[in-house]
Enzyme design. Structure first.
Site, PDB file in Angstrom:
ATOM      1  N   HIS A   1       6.695  11.684   0.039  1.00  0.00           N
ATOM      2  CA  HIS A   1       7.309  12.986  -0.214  1.00  0.00           C
ATOM      3  C   HIS A   1       8.107  13.460   1.011  1.00  0.00           C
ATOM      4  O   HIS A   1       9.240  13.926   0.893  1.00  0.00           O
ATOM      5  CB  HIS A   1       6.199  13.981  -0.548  1.00  0.00           C
ATOM      6  CG  HIS A   1       6.715  15.332  -0.928  1.00  0.00           C
ATOM      7  ND1 HIS A   1       7.276  15.594  -2.158  1.00  0.00           N
ATOM      8  CD2 HIS A   1       6.779  16.485  -0.224  1.00  0.00           C
ATOM      9  CE1 HIS A   1       7.655  16.868  -2.191  1.00  0.00           C
ATOM     10  NE2 HIS A   1       7.359  17.421  -1.031  1.00  0.00           N
TER      11      HIS A   1
ATOM     12  N   GLU B   1       6.979   8.190  -5.319  1.00  0.00           N
ATOM     13  CA  GLU B   1       6.200   9.413  -5.555  1.00  0.00           C
ATOM     14  C   GLU B   1       5.684   9.462  -6.996  1.00  0.00           C
ATOM     15  O   GLU B   1       4.519   9.768  -7.246  1.00  0.00           O
ATOM     16  CB  GLU B   1       7.150  10.603  -5.339  1.00  0.00           C
ATOM     17  CG  GLU B   1       6.643  11.622  -4.392  1.00  0.00           C
ATOM     18  CD  GLU B   1       7.641  12.775  -4.285  1.00  0.00           C
ATOM     19  OE1 GLU B   1       7.519  13.492  -3.329  1.00  0.00           O
ATOM     20  OE2 GLU B   1       8.511  12.962  -5.151  1.00  0.00           O
TER      21      GLU B   1
ATOM     22  N   ASN C   1      -0.182 -19.352  14.717  1.00  0.00           N
ATOM     23  CA  ASN C   1      -0.842 -20.630  15.005  1.00  0.00           C
ATOM     24  C   ASN C   1      -2.267 -20.639  14.484  1.00  0.00           C
ATOM     25  O   ASN C   1      -2.738 -21.621  13.921  1.00  0.00           O
ATOM     26  CB  ASN C   1      -0.882 -20.875  16.523  1.00  0.00           C
ATOM     27  CG  ASN C   1       0.303 -21.682  16.989  1.00  0.00           C
ATOM     28  OD1 ASN C   1       1.012 -22.268  16.175  1.00  0.00           O
ATOM     29  ND2 ASN C   1       0.529 -21.708  18.281  1.00  0.00           N
TER      30      ASN C   1
END
Length: 688
Positions: A46, A68, A423
């Site tokens: 909002h 919203e 990794n």
């Protein structure tokens, strides 16, 4: 009205909101029915909608509006959260981040979001764009009968305002009937007024205004030095403002007349009390609202705290740091002058200047310190996406995100940590089926932690995967011609592990998006060493791997040991030094063509600095005695042989500039007290 002045505020606040959104959606994935989370995600969407529409970024506003709608259905229970919903919310987040980045770089937003908007509408189960119903606010009363509840803090501010000849106003702002972005307009009014005065109170409260829980008007109690016309013009400059009514609250008339004649006149305490009491009588406290003393205290603290923070450009802090650096250099110079000319009267003042300089330096250092969570915050999402891509289950734990580190170090350390985490997921943690076969829980554990150790910050990336295969690393090293079998025999396990940090070394048997291209630990190591840090690897076959990164807290001012080699002075950072000792030529032994000494039963290799740095030196000086500085980098130790030790000193690191950048063994220069330049040694390449 030109919006360019608000662009930086918009960008900063959007970045903060998007980071928070990232964290919330991750939490929502784990706990889909948590309405508090949904409410907060809704609130952020909002806020973003209001701000972007005000700034004229319509696509951004439309996307957040559709978010919203979906979130509103979720919190009302009309829809249930699923992995599809979370994936689309993450897609929204990625699009929003790309949009904000484009706005940051170009000042406009051209990225489209139609496919994401369509997905949102399909999930919402509707094609039309009906705005969600917000809570209808009670129509605000007119200016005359506004009930203003004044707490102790408000009264104190009004008293103080009268004493200091400030003006106190009550301002009622009415927005246009069809105003779509009420919260955003109100925000700009607050922002503008905040620059020339202080808003003590607003009705309805700020929280309601932010959430658009008001009709078309709001009332403020406001303190400013400015006159009514200036304030009116500031507010009216904001678009979609229909009407501004300002009434000035004044003490007794006679007192006001006095104040005009003598601006410094003191207004009696009881008169001020009378004005405040009068205010409260005209506007009695609404019976429905009652705030407990504890809540009131909390609100007061929030209010005060909110006014005490400012954003500062990092370049300004760098300039301030440079100036403090110059001050440190000149302080050292003054100390030297004082000792050469035996000026005892200077001593006391110099001690004071020394103390003030140290305190100033500590304050500037603190200003530059940033919690490491600014780097860590982007990792949970990355780990989630990578694990899903690889078909692995990973529990990601972050510890010590409040640990602080210098801003320049923070900016540089993000990429190496990305490599290490990738990794761990790609090479370290096994797929769930394989883990179960090995008797491990199907979900792998990946831990990222940060902590302070002395003048260093230690960051660890630890996984409970398969660990690194020492034999495989040795085979690869022989295959690539990096080391001979004989050399490998003589290496410790730690030295073999560090071979993986050499450029082009990769043991991956398959090429994936994230590894196996020879880019990995070598990049991490060079980046960490460029920051004067140290990289260590610990592994246990089948149990997991731990990579430890040690970084200096700051890169600007350090403690160093000044040493003499021939006629030259070299500074060695204290952080790299274990101890110092004195030896004679008889103490030196030769092992495999390497000069060493025996130190408490262990062999310490020697590095003669005058040979390494090619400094001419008179032989037989100091009666044949040498000073040795025992330095350490990770597990490796070596003795740097110098002619003599000058002493410990605080030094300011100055860069050598582009021409001399990258000289092996030299990390920078410093200006000494007598104005001479001394080079700062980078211990890492000298002893590894």
């Amino acid at each position: 009205m030109g919006m360019s002045q608000y662009l930086q505020v918009f960008l900063d606040e959007s970045a903060e909101n998007l980071q928070r959104l990232n964290e919330l959606i991750l939490e929502l994935e784990k706990d889909p029915s948590n309405t508090d989370l949904l409410n907060e995600v809704f609130r952020i969407a909002h806020t973003l909608k209001g701000m972007s529409a005000t700034m004229g970024f319509d696509t951004l506003a439309e996307l957040t509006h559709e978010m919203e709608n979906l979130l509103d259905k979720l919190r009302k229970g009309e829809l249930t959260s699923s992995s599809d919903v979370v994936d689309v919310l993450f897609e929204c987040l990625d699009v929003l981040e790309a949009m904000i980045e484009e706005i940051r770089n170009t000042g406009r937003c051209s990225i489209g979001a139609s496919s994401t908007i369509t997905k949102l509408r399909v999930l919402s189960g509707e094609r039309e764009k009906a705005p969600p119903e917000t809570v209808k606010a009670v129509k605000a009363p007119s200016l005359v009968d506004i009930p203003m509840e004044l707490n102790e803090y408000d009264k104190e501010v009004i008293k103080e305002a009268f004493h200091k000849s400030f003006n106190v106003y009550k301002i009622k702002v009415t927005l246009d009937e069809g105003c779509l972005l009420k919260a955003a307009r109100a925000y700009i009014v607050f922002h503008e007024l905040g620059r020339i005065g202080e808003i003590i109170k607003s009705l309805p409260p700020v929280e309601d205004i932010e959430e658009e829980k008001f009709e078309n008007e709001f009332t403020l109690l406001y303190v400013s030095k400015e006159g009514e016309n200036v304030i009116r013009s500031k507010i009216e400059a904001v678009s979609e403002i229909k009407k501004v009514e300002i009434s000035r609250i004044e003490p007794e008339k006679a007192e006001v007349e006095k104040k005009v004649v003598t601006p410094s006149v003191e207004i009696k305490e009881e008169e001020v009390e009378k004005v405040i009491k009068g205010l409260e009588e005209i506007h009695p406290e609404p019976e429905a609202v009652s705030v407990s003393p504890v809540e009131r205290e909390k609100l007061l603290r929030q209010k005060v705290k909110g006014m005490r923070t400012i954003r500062v450009d990092i370049d300004r802090l760098d300039d301030l740091m440079n100036l403090v650096g110059e001050l440190v250099i000149n302080k050292t110079r003054l100390v030297q002058i004082g000792s050469v000319y035996k000026l005892t009267e200077l001593d006391e003042t110099l001690a004071q200047i020394g103390r003030i300089t140290n305190e100033l330096q500590a304050v500037v250092m603190k200003l530059r310190m940033v919690p490491i969570e600014h780097v860590f915050n982007r990792f949970p999402r990355m780990v989630r996406d990578l694990a899903r891509e690889e078909g692995k289950e990973v529990e990601f734990i972050i510890e010590g995100k409040e640990t602080e580190l210098d801003r320049t170090v923070i900016d540089e350390i993000g990429d190496p940590l990305v490599h290490l985490l990738r990794n761990a997921i790609d090479h370290g943690i096994e797929p769930p089926a394989e883990r179960e076969r090995l008797g491990k829980p199907p979900k792998g554990l990946l831990r990222l932690s940060a902590r302070h150790e002395g003048n260093y910050v230690v960051i660890e990336v630890q996984d409970d995967g398969k660990g690194m295969d020492i034999e495989k690393i040795k085979r690869k090293a022989i295959e690539k011609g990096i080391a001979t079998p004989e050399e490998l025999e003589r290496m410790s396990e730690n030295e073999v592990l560090m071979l993986t940090t050499l450029p082009g070394f990769s043991t991956s048997e398959r090429i994936t998006e994230v590894s196996g291209r020879g880019v990995g630990l070598d990049v991490v190591k060079s980046k960490v060493e460029a920051l004067n840090g140290v990289l260590e690897i610990q592994t246990e076959r089948g149990k997991g791997t731990r990579v430890i990164v040690k970084l200096p807290l700051t890169l600007a001012i350090i403690q160093a040991l000044l040493t003499k080699v021939g006629e030259e002075i070299y500074a060695i950072p204290l952080a790299n030094i274990d101890e110092t000792l004195s030896i004679t030529p008889q103490d030196i032994k030769l092992v495999r063509n390497q000069e060493v000494i025996l130190l408490r039963g262990s062999v310490l290799p020697l590095v003669k600095l005058h040979e390494l740095l090619e400094v001419p030196v008179e032989t037989g000086k100091n009666g044949g005695e040498y000073a040795v500085v025992v330095t350490r980098v990770g597990e490796r130790r070596a003795g740097l042989v110098v002619d003599s030790l000058i002493g410990q000193q605080e030094i300011v690191i100055k860069s050598l500039g582009k021409l001399l950048k990258g000289i092996k063994g030299i990390s920078g220069a410093t200006i000494l007290g007598d104005g001479k330049v001394a080079l700062i040694l980078d211990v890492v390449p000298l002893i590894t």
